[in-house]
Design an enzyme around this catalytic site. Structure first.
Site, PDB file in Angstrom:
ATOM      1  N   HIS A 184      -4.568  17.446 -18.908  1.00 41.56           N
ATOM      2  CA  HIS A 184      -5.711  17.357 -17.972  1.00 41.56           C
ATOM      3  C   HIS A 184      -6.495  18.674 -17.926  1.00 41.56           C
ATOM      4  O   HIS A 184      -7.088  18.997 -16.903  1.00 41.56           O
ATOM      5  CB  HIS A 184      -5.257  17.002 -16.553  1.00 41.56           C
TER       6      HIS A 184
ATOM      7  N   SER B 245     -27.877  34.099 -29.507  1.00 36.36           N
ATOM      8  CA  SER B 245     -28.922  33.449 -28.718  1.00 36.36           C
ATOM      9  C   SER B 245     -30.209  34.244 -28.896  1.00 36.36           C
ATOM     10  O   SER B 245     -30.186  35.472 -28.984  1.00 36.36           O
ATOM     11  CB  SER B 245     -28.500  33.421 -27.251  1.00 36.36           C
TER      12      SER B 245
ATOM     13  N   LYS C 170     -24.598  36.864 -26.297  1.00 33.71           N
ATOM     14  CA  LYS C 170     -23.921  35.617 -26.676  1.00 33.71           C
ATOM     15  C   LYS C 170     -23.542  35.513 -28.151  1.00 33.71           C
ATOM     16  O   LYS C 170     -24.226  36.011 -29.023  1.00 33.71           O
ATOM     17  CB  LYS C 170     -24.803  34.414 -26.290  1.00 33.71           C
TER      18      LYS C 170
ATOM     19  N   GLU D 154     -19.245  23.371 -32.780  1.00 36.87           N
ATOM     20  CA  GLU D 154     -20.051  22.369 -32.071  1.00 36.87           C
ATOM     21  C   GLU D 154     -20.657  21.370 -33.046  1.00 36.87           C
ATOM     22  O   GLU D 154     -20.794  20.183 -32.742  1.00 36.87           O
ATOM     23  CB  GLU D 154     -21.142  23.068 -31.260  1.00 36.87           C
TER      24      GLU D 154
END
Ligand code: ARG
Length: 459
Positions: free
Chosen positions: A156, A277, A283, A290
């Site tokens: 979880h 970024s 970043k 992804e």
């Protein structure tokens, strides 16, 4: 030029021609179409439909066509042929004239296309299998070089019990082994030759189909022509294997995206597979991961699409079936690229073992150990579970980990707890106890690594 002009009075409409053509994607089947055509020419020769000399001429013209387009089937796209079969035939005729027109005797594009496609699938299955094995190797190597890293295991997305990074790697090896075995199964069922099925009811010429099949490396020839020109089960099975493996790769991606997040901070991804970024200079985004996660969706899409295309389609061949290719070609490319990118990611991953351990220590992931300790002292598991839960609550209120609680505090909750509790609840002890088959005990993991290295021939 179309192969079927005779029965028509008028030219096709330009729009229909564009709509109908498959050359812009089936040109990748050029090699397979040529290989199958050579095999067919030999079968025609053996049945005395063409002479030995004629077969030789056809074969050498087809081989020279193959050299012309090998490694660059895009050249084919300058032609306005309807499909790859028409292109090969037209170019054969250009080379050897009238004789080229004999090749299509007893053959239909219906058995031709599925033969080509099976040959293409077989070739690509071998490439994918190689890369699935390679990815397993990199999981093993990564496990071996980070063997002692303890980290939290999750259920979880809550810290549940401690595991090791190596153990996490081995979980993916298991998934990839199943992917490998699934793909080998696909290969087994796929490797039956449809050539010689004709349009739908078999060929009217005395062709030795078994010999023809084995000349192309097939295990046998199909039993029923009506079925074999209609069959695209192998496309479905292959896309289904691709979908399952992509699902594994997307779970791998998701795990690593989380491990790489500022919140977990367990790993650092290499600059080789991340991007920055344009606005926020701090970043470093896990784009490669992804993208694998995202590309899984398009592979599922192709599977859903072919299932929908074939549903309720009457026997035998229908042009709907031309829609099997673009999704398949795209998915195989996507799948293979995803495997290669996953290897690149894994090869360059940096594990932050200190952060991993701290997270495992902080998460009360040793609470089960207290319960097991009390069971050994005579309590039922339910009673022990309850006491351990109360101790977790206490530790949270004192902002401590379980091993930081005093013995006197432990005793408030159970008199059975003695000084030996501390050695029972170390992370190492939690791991070592899980030593039955499949458990996280480092010794077990080590054995698994040795076995896997043997299996994969890693020296
Ligand atoms: N381009 C077709 C396909 O991909 C080849 C088979 C054509 N057969 C036919 N009868 N029109 O399915």
């Amino acid at each position: 030029m179309a192969l079927w002009g005779g029965r028509f009075v008028n030219e096709s409409h330009k729009l229909f021609k564009q709509f109908n053509t498959s050359l812009f994607f089936d040109h990748v089947l050029a090699e397979e179409d040529i290989v199958a055509s050579i095999a067919w020419s030999k079968a025609l020769m053996k049945s005395n439909i063409i002479t030995i000399e004629e077969q030789k001429k056809i074969e050498s013209a087809l081989l020279s066509l193959l050299t012309e387009i090998k490694d660059n089937t895009e050249k084919i796209l300058t032609s306005d042929c309807e499909d790859i079969h028409s292109w090969v035939e037209l170019n054969l005729i250009k080379k050897i004239g009238q004789l080229g027109k004999k090749l299509h005797t007893g053959r239909s594009r219906n058995d031709q296309i599925t033969t080509d496609l099976k040959l293409w699938c077989r070739k690509n299955i071998h490439i994918i299998l190689k890369n699935i094995v390679k990815l397993q190797k990199h999981f093993i190597l990564s496990a071996e070089s980070n063997n002692n890293v303890i980290m939290p295991g999750y259920t979880h997305l809550q810290r549940a019990q401690p595991i090791t990074y190596a153990y996490w790697c081995l979980a993916y090896v298991e998934m990839l082994r199943r992917d490998e075995s699934r793909l080998k199964d696909v290969l087994k069922r796929l490797n039956i030759s449809p050539l010689g099925s004709g349009a739908l009811s078999g060929t009217a010429w005395k062709i030795n189909r078994e010999e023809l099949a084995s000349s192309m490396g097939f295990d046998s020839s199909s039993n029923n022509a009506l079925d074999s020109v209609s069959d695209r089960d192998y496309v479905i099975e292959l896309l289904s294997s691709a979908s399952i493996c992509m699902m594994h790769l997307s779970r791998f991606s998701e795990d690593l995206i989380f491990f790489n997040s500022g919140e977990a901070n367990f790993i650092e991804l290499s600059d080789l597979v991340t991007s920055g970024s344009s606005l926020m200079p701090q970043k470093k985004n896990p784009d490669a991961l992804e993208l694998i996660r995202g590309k899984c969706g398009r592979v599922y899409g192709s599977l859903a699409s072919i299932l929908a295309v074939l549903k309720s389609l009457p026997l035998s061949y229908n042009k709907d079936m031309q829609e099997d290719k673009e999704g398949l070609f795209d998915s195989i490319k996507t799948w293979n690229n995803s495997l290669l990118v996953a290897i690149l990611i894994l090869k360059n991953i940096k594990i932050k073992s200190k952060h991993c351990r701290e997270a495992a220590e902080k998460g009360y992931s040793n609470a089960t150990e207290i319960a097991d300790y009390l069971v050994k002292k005579g309590l039922t598991f339910r009673e022990a579970h309850d006491i351990s839960g109360q101790l977790v609550l206490r530790a949270i209120s004192e902002k401590k980990s379980l091993n930081e609680l005093n013995l006197s505090t432990f005793k408030i909750y159970s008199n059975l707890i003695e000084d030996d509790i501390y050695k029972h609840i170390t992370l190492e002890s939690c791991l070592e106890k899980r030593s039955s088959k499949g458990g996280v005990a480092p010794f077990q993991v080590y054995q698994e690594i040795i076995q896997a290295k043997k299996r994969l021939n890693i020296t």
